[in-house]
Write a protein that holds these residues in place. Sequence first.
Motif, PDB file in Angstrom:
ATOM      1  N   ASN A   1      -4.307   1.598   8.066  1.00  0.00           N
ATOM      2  CA  ASN A   1      -3.685   2.872   7.673  1.00  0.00           C
ATOM      3  C   ASN A   1      -4.131   3.373   6.311  1.00  0.00           C
ATOM      4  O   ASN A   1      -3.381   4.045   5.615  1.00  0.00           O
ATOM      5  CB  ASN A   1      -2.146   2.752   7.686  1.00  0.00           C
ATOM      6  N   VAL A   2      -5.348   3.020   5.899  1.00  0.00           N
ATOM      7  CA  VAL A   2      -5.827   3.432   4.580  1.00  0.00           C
ATOM      8  C   VAL A   2      -6.211   4.914   4.600  1.00  0.00           C
ATOM      9  O   VAL A   2      -6.814   5.394   5.557  1.00  0.00           O
ATOM     10  CB  VAL A   2      -7.030   2.563   4.141  1.00  0.00           C
ATOM     11  N   GLN A   3      -5.825   5.614   3.543  1.00  0.00           N
ATOM     12  CA  GLN A   3      -6.204   7.014   3.384  1.00  0.00           C
ATOM     13  C   GLN A   3      -6.923   7.171   2.048  1.00  0.00           C
ATOM     14  O   GLN A   3      -6.965   6.241   1.239  1.00  0.00           O
ATOM     15  CB  GLN A   3      -4.946   7.898   3.431  1.00  0.00           C
ATOM     16  N   ASP A   4      -7.462   8.353   1.814  1.00  0.00           N
ATOM     17  CA  ASP A   4      -8.188   8.593   0.563  1.00  0.00           C
ATOM     18  C   ASP A   4      -7.312   8.393  -0.671  1.00  0.00           C
ATOM     19  O   ASP A   4      -7.809   8.075  -1.751  1.00  0.00           O
ATOM     20  CB  ASP A   4      -8.751  10.027   0.535  1.00  0.00           C
TER      21      ASP A   4
ATOM     22  N   GLU B 246       4.434  -0.207   7.736  1.00  0.00           N
ATOM     23  CA  GLU B 246       4.389  -1.666   7.755  1.00  0.00           C
ATOM     24  C   GLU B 246       3.356  -2.122   8.773  1.00  0.00           C
ATOM     25  O   GLU B 246       3.218  -1.534   9.832  1.00  0.00           O
ATOM     26  CB  GLU B 246       5.778  -2.194   8.138  1.00  0.00           C
ATOM     27  N   ILE B 247       2.627  -3.187   8.433  1.00  0.00           N
ATOM     28  CA  ILE B 247       1.605  -3.679   9.373  1.00  0.00           C
ATOM     29  C   ILE B 247       2.220  -4.673  10.351  1.00  0.00           C
ATOM     30  O   ILE B 247       3.072  -5.408  10.022  1.00  0.00           O
ATOM     31  CB  ILE B 247       0.397  -4.340   8.652  1.00  0.00           C
TER      32      ILE B 247
ATOM     33  N   LEU C 139      -8.130  -2.912  -0.057  1.00  0.00           N
ATOM     34  CA  LEU C 139      -7.924  -1.665   0.685  1.00  0.00           C
ATOM     35  C   LEU C 139      -9.031  -1.426   1.703  1.00  0.00           C
ATOM     36  O   LEU C 139      -8.806  -0.773   2.717  1.00  0.00           O
ATOM     37  CB  LEU C 139      -7.806  -0.478  -0.275  1.00  0.00           C
ATOM     38  N   SER C 140     -10.217  -1.981   1.462  1.00  0.00           N
ATOM     39  CA  SER C 140     -11.304  -1.790   2.427  1.00  0.00           C
ATOM     40  C   SER C 140     -11.024  -2.526   3.729  1.00  0.00           C
ATOM     41  O   SER C 140     -11.609  -2.225   4.758  1.00  0.00           O
ATOM     42  CB  SER C 140     -12.638  -2.235   1.828  1.00  0.00           C
ATOM     43  N   GLU C 141     -10.109  -3.514   3.683  1.00  0.00           N
ATOM     44  CA  GLU C 141      -9.774  -4.287   4.884  1.00  0.00           C
ATOM     45  C   GLU C 141      -8.400  -3.928   5.449  1.00  0.00           C
ATOM     46  O   GLU C 141      -8.017  -4.443   6.488  1.00  0.00           O
ATOM     47  CB  GLU C 141      -9.772  -5.788   4.551  1.00  0.00           C
TER      48      GLU C 141
ATOM     49  N   GLN D 176       0.840  -1.203   0.000  1.00  0.00           N
ATOM     50  CA  GLN D 176       0.000   0.000   0.000  1.00  0.00           C
ATOM     51  C   GLN D 176       0.873   1.250   0.000  1.00  0.00           C
ATOM     52  O   GLN D 176       1.887   1.324   0.700  1.00  0.00           O
ATOM     53  CB  GLN D 176      -0.905   0.018   1.244  1.00  0.00           C
ATOM     54  N   CYS D 177       0.474   2.212  -0.796  1.00  0.00           N
ATOM     55  CA  CYS D 177       1.198   3.483  -0.803  1.00  0.00           C
ATOM     56  C   CYS D 177       0.189   4.615  -0.925  1.00  0.00           C
ATOM     57  O   CYS D 177      -0.969   4.406  -1.287  1.00  0.00           O
ATOM     58  CB  CYS D 177       2.212   3.526  -1.944  1.00  0.00           C
ATOM     59  N   TYR D 178       0.650   5.794  -0.561  1.00  0.00           N
ATOM     60  CA  TYR D 178      -0.167   6.997  -0.646  1.00  0.00           C
ATOM     61  C   TYR D 178       0.307   7.805  -1.852  1.00  0.00           C
ATOM     62  O   TYR D 178       1.486   8.124  -1.962  1.00  0.00           O
ATOM     63  CB  TYR D 178      -0.048   7.835   0.631  1.00  0.00           C
TER      64      TYR D 178
END
Length: 111
Positions: free
Chosen positions: A83-86, A110-111, A78-80, A58-60
């Motif tokens: 640290n998810v952002q728009d 990192e998770i 991404l819904s799960e 995942q990246c922003y």
Amino acid sequence: MDNQDVNITIIDRDGVSHKVEAPTDMAMNLMEVVRSYELAPEGTIGICGGMAMCSSCQCYVLSETELPEMQDDEEAMLSEAFNVQDNSRLGCQLHITPELEGLEVELAPEI
């Protein structure tokens, strides 16, 4: 054959900015570029092999770069994810094309 590299800025998980060149003729994705430049420790990115089944890549997206639309599997992952952002995307789903010239992303924690 016209080899075209695009310039991408990747901010690693320590906040360090790396300007890298990524080839558009090798069918690579952003996660593979991060791995090839060793911008994340081995085993912390691309764990599922680029199948959109984990969120380790995942990246922003920080730039205004026009990106391909998110597919269902990326959206579901991404819904799960944490640290998810728009502006979150999965690096494995962003294929390196000439349109990504100037892309700037930051790796998610990192998770």
